[in-house]
Design a protein around this motif. Structure first.
Motif, PDB file in Angstrom:
ATOM      1  N   ALA A  54       0.861  -1.180   0.000  1.00 43.53           N
ATOM      2  CA  ALA A  54       0.000   0.000   0.000  1.00 43.53           C
ATOM      3  C   ALA A  54       0.897   1.230   0.000  1.00 43.53           C
ATOM      4  O   ALA A  54       1.935   1.246   0.667  1.00 43.53           O
ATOM      5  CB  ALA A  54      -0.902   0.015   1.222  1.00 43.53           C
ATOM      6  N   GLU A  55       0.514   2.253  -0.764  1.00 40.34           N
ATOM      7  CA  GLU A  55       1.319   3.464  -0.837  1.00 40.34           C
ATOM      8  C   GLU A  55       0.419   4.650  -1.122  1.00 40.34           C
ATOM      9  O   GLU A  55      -0.568   4.541  -1.845  1.00 40.34           O
ATOM     10  CB  GLU A  55       2.372   3.330  -1.940  1.00 40.34           C
ATOM     11  CG  GLU A  55       3.310   4.515  -2.041  1.00 40.34           C
ATOM     12  CD  GLU A  55       4.436   4.278  -3.022  1.00 40.34           C
ATOM     13  OE1 GLU A  55       5.347   3.478  -2.698  1.00 40.34           O
ATOM     14  OE2 GLU A  55       4.419   4.890  -4.101  1.00 40.34           O
ATOM     15  N   ALA A  56       0.792   5.796  -0.556  1.00 41.68           N
ATOM     16  CA  ALA A  56       0.099   7.055  -0.804  1.00 41.68           C
ATOM     17  C   ALA A  56       1.147   8.132  -1.050  1.00 41.68           C
ATOM     18  O   ALA A  56       2.157   8.192  -0.337  1.00 41.68           O
ATOM     19  CB  ALA A  56      -0.779   7.428   0.379  1.00 41.68           C
ATOM     20  N   ARG A  57       0.916   8.966  -2.054  1.00 41.77           N
ATOM     21  CA  ARG A  57       1.860  10.036  -2.376  1.00 41.77           C
ATOM     22  C   ARG A  57       1.104  11.327  -2.592  1.00 41.77           C
ATOM     23  O   ARG A  57       0.049  11.350  -3.215  1.00 41.77           O
ATOM     24  CB  ARG A  57       2.661   9.691  -3.629  1.00 41.77           C
ATOM     25  CG  ARG A  57       3.653  10.780  -3.989  1.00 41.77           C
ATOM     26  CD  ARG A  57       4.543  10.390  -5.123  1.00 41.77           C
ATOM     27  NE  ARG A  57       5.437  11.506  -5.438  1.00 41.77           N
ATOM     28  CZ  ARG A  57       6.310  11.497  -6.415  1.00 41.77           C
ATOM     29  NH1 ARG A  57       6.427  10.425  -7.179  1.00 41.77           N
ATOM     30  NH2 ARG A  57       7.073  12.532  -6.639  1.00 41.77           N
ATOM     31  N   GLY A  64       4.146   4.403   2.889  1.00 40.63           N
ATOM     32  CA  GLY A  64       3.581   3.129   2.499  1.00 40.63           C
ATOM     33  C   GLY A  64       4.142   1.992   3.314  1.00 40.63           C
ATOM     34  O   GLY A  64       4.959   2.183   4.217  1.00 40.63           O
ATOM     35  N   SER A  65       3.678   0.811   2.977  1.00 47.31           N
ATOM     36  CA  SER A  65       4.173  -0.396   3.631  1.00 47.31           C
ATOM     37  C   SER A  65       3.983  -1.572   2.682  1.00 47.31           C
ATOM     38  O   SER A  65       3.111  -1.547   1.812  1.00 47.31           O
ATOM     39  CB  SER A  65       3.432  -0.649   4.940  1.00 47.31           C
ATOM     40  OG  SER A  65       2.078  -0.926   4.684  1.00 47.31           O
ATOM     41  N   TYR A  66       4.820  -2.578   2.868  1.00 44.57           N
ATOM     42  CA  TYR A  66       4.624  -3.829   2.146  1.00 44.57           C
ATOM     43  C   TYR A  66       4.988  -4.986   3.052  1.00 44.57           C
ATOM     44  O   TYR A  66       5.727  -4.841   4.020  1.00 44.57           O
ATOM     45  CB  TYR A  66       5.386  -3.870   0.820  1.00 44.57           C
ATOM     46  CG  TYR A  66       6.875  -3.744   0.889  1.00 44.57           C
ATOM     47  CD1 TYR A  66       7.671  -4.872   1.011  1.00 44.57           C
ATOM     48  CD2 TYR A  66       7.496  -2.497   0.795  1.00 44.57           C
ATOM     49  CE1 TYR A  66       9.060  -4.767   1.052  1.00 44.57           C
ATOM     50  CE2 TYR A  66       8.863  -2.377   0.836  1.00 44.57           C
ATOM     51  CZ  TYR A  66       9.643  -3.513   0.965  1.00 44.57           C
ATOM     52  OH  TYR A  66      11.008  -3.406   1.000  1.00 44.57           O
ATOM     53  N   GLU A  79       7.640  -0.663   6.659  1.00 43.00           N
ATOM     54  CA  GLU A  79       6.905   0.593   6.622  1.00 43.00           C
ATOM     55  C   GLU A  79       7.907   1.679   6.255  1.00 43.00           C
ATOM     56  O   GLU A  79       8.998   1.741   6.834  1.00 43.00           O
ATOM     57  CB  GLU A  79       6.254   0.889   7.971  1.00 43.00           C
ATOM     58  CG  GLU A  79       5.188  -0.122   8.335  1.00 43.00           C
ATOM     59  CD  GLU A  79       4.567   0.143   9.693  1.00 43.00           C
ATOM     60  OE1 GLU A  79       5.100   0.980  10.451  1.00 43.00           O
ATOM     61  OE2 GLU A  79       3.561  -0.497  10.000  1.00 43.00           O
ATOM     62  N   TYR A  80       7.555   2.551   5.315  1.00 39.88           N
ATOM     63  CA  TYR A  80       8.517   3.536   4.841  1.00 39.88           C
ATOM     64  C   TYR A  80       7.863   4.891   4.609  1.00 39.88           C
ATOM     65  O   TYR A  80       6.651   4.992   4.423  1.00 39.88           O
ATOM     66  CB  TYR A  80       9.193   3.056   3.556  1.00 39.88           C
ATOM     67  CG  TYR A  80       8.245   2.814   2.413  1.00 39.88           C
ATOM     68  CD1 TYR A  80       7.938   3.818   1.517  1.00 39.88           C
ATOM     69  CD2 TYR A  80       7.646   1.574   2.229  1.00 39.88           C
ATOM     70  CE1 TYR A  80       7.063   3.600   0.460  1.00 39.88           C
ATOM     71  CE2 TYR A  80       6.787   1.342   1.192  1.00 39.88           C
ATOM     72  CZ  TYR A  80       6.493   2.359   0.312  1.00 39.88           C
ATOM     73  OH  TYR A  80       5.622   2.145  -0.719  1.00 39.88           O
ATOM     74  N   THR A  81       8.699   5.916   4.645  1.00 31.36           N
ATOM     75  CA  THR A  81       8.306   7.270   4.284  1.00 31.36           C
ATOM     76  C   THR A  81       9.402   7.842   3.396  1.00 31.36           C
ATOM     77  O   THR A  81      10.577   7.492   3.528  1.00 31.36           O
ATOM     78  CB  THR A  81       8.132   8.179   5.519  1.00 31.36           C
ATOM     79  OG1 THR A  81       9.348   8.223   6.237  1.00 31.36           O
ATOM     80  CG2 THR A  81       7.008   7.695   6.413  1.00 31.36           C
ATOM     81  N   VAL A  82       9.005   8.700   2.501  1.00 30.87           N
ATOM     82  CA  VAL A  82       9.939   9.387   1.618  1.00 30.87           C
ATOM     83  C   VAL A  82       9.540  10.856   1.616  1.00 30.87           C
ATOM     84  O   VAL A  82       8.376  11.181   1.412  1.00 30.87           O
ATOM     85  CB  VAL A  82       9.884   8.833   0.174  1.00 30.87           C
ATOM     86  CG1 VAL A  82      10.903   9.530  -0.708  1.00 30.87           C
ATOM     87  CG2 VAL A  82      10.087   7.339   0.154  1.00 30.87           C
TER      88      VAL A  82
END
Length: 101
Positions: A54-57, A64-66, A79-82
């Motif tokens: 899942a990802e949101a930009r 997002g996370s996978y 879980e990640y952020t950019v």
């Protein structure tokens, strides 16, 4: 007559070439910042596949996370952020008990 035809051919060749063949290529900058959301998931008990993403930009900010099933039987979640200033940051967690075949 030959000179007239030769002159006409040369005139067409000179006027048909681009005026500046070495100009800069067009810019591909987007008109608006990127904005999207998506997600998917697969869980198949027969094969054991279990994964999702899942990802949101919104502009430069992405989160997002996978989740994937590791070969040893654990489930790994990332879980990640950019962000433009902070770059890519991830938190990786593996849950479950290792089970070797």
């Amino acid at each position: 007559m030959f000179k007239v035809v030769l002159f006409a051919v040369l005139l067409v060749a000179v006027t048909a070439r681009p005026s500046n063949p070495y100009r800069n290529p067009p810019s591909y900058e987007p008109d608006a910042p990127a904005k999207y959301e998506f997600n998917y998931a697969v869980k198949d008990d027969y094969s054991g596949n279990d994964y999702s993403h899942a990802e949101a930009r919104n502009g430069y900010d992405t989160s997002g996370s996978y989740q994937v099933l590791l070969p040893d039987g654990r489930v790994q979640t990332v879980e990640y952020t950019v962000s433009k200033d902070g770059g890519f940051q991830a938190n990786v967690v593996a849950k479950g008990v290792k089970a070797y075949a």
